[in-house]
Design a protein around this motif. Structure first.
Motif, PDB file in Angstrom:
ATOM      1  N   ILE A 167       7.458   8.839   9.704  1.00  0.00           N
ATOM      2  CA  ILE A 167       6.162   8.077   9.317  1.00  0.00           C
ATOM      3  C   ILE A 167       6.731   6.689   9.095  1.00  0.00           C
ATOM      4  CG2 ILE A 167       4.222   7.715   7.783  1.00  0.00           C
ATOM      5  CD1 ILE A 167       4.420  10.523   9.083  1.00  0.00           C
TER       6      ILE A 167
ATOM      7  N   THR B 234       4.755   9.659  -2.177  1.00  0.00           N
ATOM      8  CA  THR B 234       5.497   8.271  -2.281  1.00  0.00           C
ATOM      9  C   THR B 234       5.336   7.491  -1.247  1.00  0.00           C
ATOM     10  OG1 THR B 234       7.399   9.661  -3.443  1.00  0.00           O
ATOM     11  CG2 THR B 234       7.949   7.515  -2.805  1.00  0.00           C
ATOM     12  N   PHE B 235       4.479   8.162  -0.091  1.00  0.00           N
ATOM     13  CA  PHE B 235       4.160   7.031   1.063  1.00  0.00           C
ATOM     14  C   PHE B 235       3.282   5.781   0.364  1.00  0.00           C
ATOM     15  CE2 PHE B 235       0.532   5.486   3.741  1.00  0.00           C
ATOM     16  CZ  PHE B 235       1.355   5.118   4.875  1.00  0.00           C
TER      17      PHE B 235
ATOM     18  N   CYS C  66      14.396   8.158   5.324  1.00  0.00           N
ATOM     19  CA  CYS C  66      13.495   7.579   4.259  1.00  0.00           C
ATOM     20  C   CYS C  66      14.493   7.135   3.134  1.00  0.00           C
ATOM     21  CB  CYS C  66      12.779   8.998   3.421  1.00  0.00           C
ATOM     22  SG  CYS C  66      12.081   8.573   1.872  1.00  0.00           S
TER      23      CYS C  66
ATOM     24  N   ILE D 139      16.805  12.614   3.582  1.00  0.00           N
ATOM     25  CA  ILE D 139      15.328  13.079   3.774  1.00  0.00           C
ATOM     26  C   ILE D 139      14.916  12.326   5.146  1.00  0.00           C
ATOM     27  CG2 ILE D 139      12.872  12.736   3.207  1.00  0.00           C
ATOM     28  CD1 ILE D 139      14.079  12.682   0.350  1.00  0.00           C
TER      29      ILE D 139
ATOM     30  N   CYS E  74       5.500   3.504   6.880  1.00  0.00           N
ATOM     31  CA  CYS E  74       5.764   3.677   5.622  1.00  0.00           C
ATOM     32  C   CYS E  74       6.612   2.561   5.084  1.00  0.00           C
ATOM     33  CB  CYS E  74       6.242   5.161   5.076  1.00  0.00           C
ATOM     34  SG  CYS E  74       6.835   5.310   3.346  1.00  0.00           S
TER      35      CYS E  74
ATOM     36  N   ILE F 251      11.427  10.682  -3.868  1.00  0.00           N
ATOM     37  CA  ILE F 251      10.238  11.095  -3.382  1.00  0.00           C
ATOM     38  C   ILE F 251       9.460  12.277  -4.234  1.00  0.00           C
ATOM     39  CG2 ILE F 251      10.688  10.118  -1.069  1.00  0.00           C
ATOM     40  CD1 ILE F 251      10.614  13.002  -0.048  1.00  0.00           C
TER      41      ILE F 251
ATOM     42  N   TYR G  39       9.032   2.870   3.027  1.00  0.00           N
ATOM     43  CA  TYR G  39      10.428   3.603   2.764  1.00  0.00           C
ATOM     44  C   TYR G  39      11.104   4.112   3.770  1.00  0.00           C
ATOM     45  CZ  TYR G  39       9.030   3.250  -1.937  1.00  0.00           C
ATOM     46  OH  TYR G  39       8.398   2.798  -3.371  1.00  0.00           O
ATOM     47  N   TRP G  40      10.309   3.891   5.016  1.00  0.00           N
ATOM     48  CA  TRP G  40      11.150   4.500   6.329  1.00  0.00           C
ATOM     49  C   TRP G  40      12.031   3.342   6.834  1.00  0.00           C
ATOM     50  CZ3 TRP G  40      11.474   2.566  11.354  1.00  0.00           C
ATOM     51  CH2 TRP G  40      11.716   3.379  12.320  1.00  0.00           C
TER      52      TRP G  40
ATOM     53  N   CYS H 288      12.076  11.490   7.917  1.00  0.00           N
ATOM     54  CA  CYS H 288      10.787  11.161   8.177  1.00  0.00           C
ATOM     55  C   CYS H 288      10.450  10.399   9.240  1.00  0.00           C
ATOM     56  CB  CYS H 288      10.212  10.324   6.926  1.00  0.00           C
ATOM     57  SG  CYS H 288       8.708  10.106   6.738  1.00  0.00           S
TER      58      CYS H 288
ATOM     59  N   CYS I  45       3.628  13.857   1.203  1.00  0.00           N
ATOM     60  CA  CYS I  45       4.591  13.054   0.442  1.00  0.00           C
ATOM     61  C   CYS I  45       3.711  11.951  -0.268  1.00  0.00           C
ATOM     62  CB  CYS I  45       5.324  12.196   1.661  1.00  0.00           C
ATOM     63  SG  CYS I  45       6.470  11.135   0.651  1.00  0.00           S
TER      64      CYS I  45
HETATM   65  S1  SF4 Z   1       8.295   7.934   1.169  1.00  0.00           S
HETATM   66 FE1  SF4 Z   1       7.566   9.775   2.101  1.00  0.00          FE
HETATM   67  S2  SF4 Z   1       6.482   9.153   3.931  1.00  0.00           S
HETATM   68 FE2  SF4 Z   1       7.614   7.363   3.165  1.00  0.00          FE
HETATM   69  S3  SF4 Z   1       9.679   7.320   4.524  1.00  0.00           S
HETATM   70 FE3  SF4 Z   1       9.892   8.552   2.637  1.00  0.00          FE
HETATM   71  S4  SF4 Z   1       9.240  10.767   3.019  1.00  0.00           S
HETATM   72 FE4  SF4 Z   1       8.405   9.506   4.463  1.00  0.00          FE
END
Ligand code: SF4
Length: 82
Positions: free
Chosen positions: A9, A64-65, A21, A5, A12, A26, A14-15, A7, A62
């Motif tokens: 962002i 899960t952010f 990600c 995945i 976040c 997620i 999880y980034w 991403c 998303c």
């Molecule tokens: S949880 Fe969602 S917003 Fe956060 S890094 Fe993963 S994909 Fe991106």
């Protein structure tokens, strides 16, 4: 499944570097669902959720952010992989 995945962002929890990600799972939902459901409703509950449509990519999010440093990362029970 060897899924990646990507991403961008970067505020976040999880980034990770390389725009990846690092969440072990997620949940992507409609914007409406994401806005109306509490943070504990997330990927760990995915099998119990009712599927729904979205008209455009702009209407998805998303769920899960988690804002980095907010202290809310354990609410959804999603794991961050190292
Ligand atoms: S949880 Fe969602 S917003 Fe956060 S890094 Fe993963 S994909 Fe991106």
């Amino acid at each position: 499944m060897n899924q990646h995945i990507h991403c961008i962002i970067n505020n976040c929890h999880y980034w990770s570097q390389g725009n990846k990600c690092a969440a072990n799972e997620i949940l992507v939902t409609s914007d409406e669902f994401g806005a109306n459901q509490p943070d504990r409703i997330d990927a760990t509950m995915a099998k119990q959720l009712t599927p729904q449509p979205a008209e455009t990519c702009m209407a998805t999010c998303c769920k899960t952010f988690v804002l980095k440093g907010s202290g809310d990362a354990n609410v959804d029970r999603v794991q961050k992989m190292s």
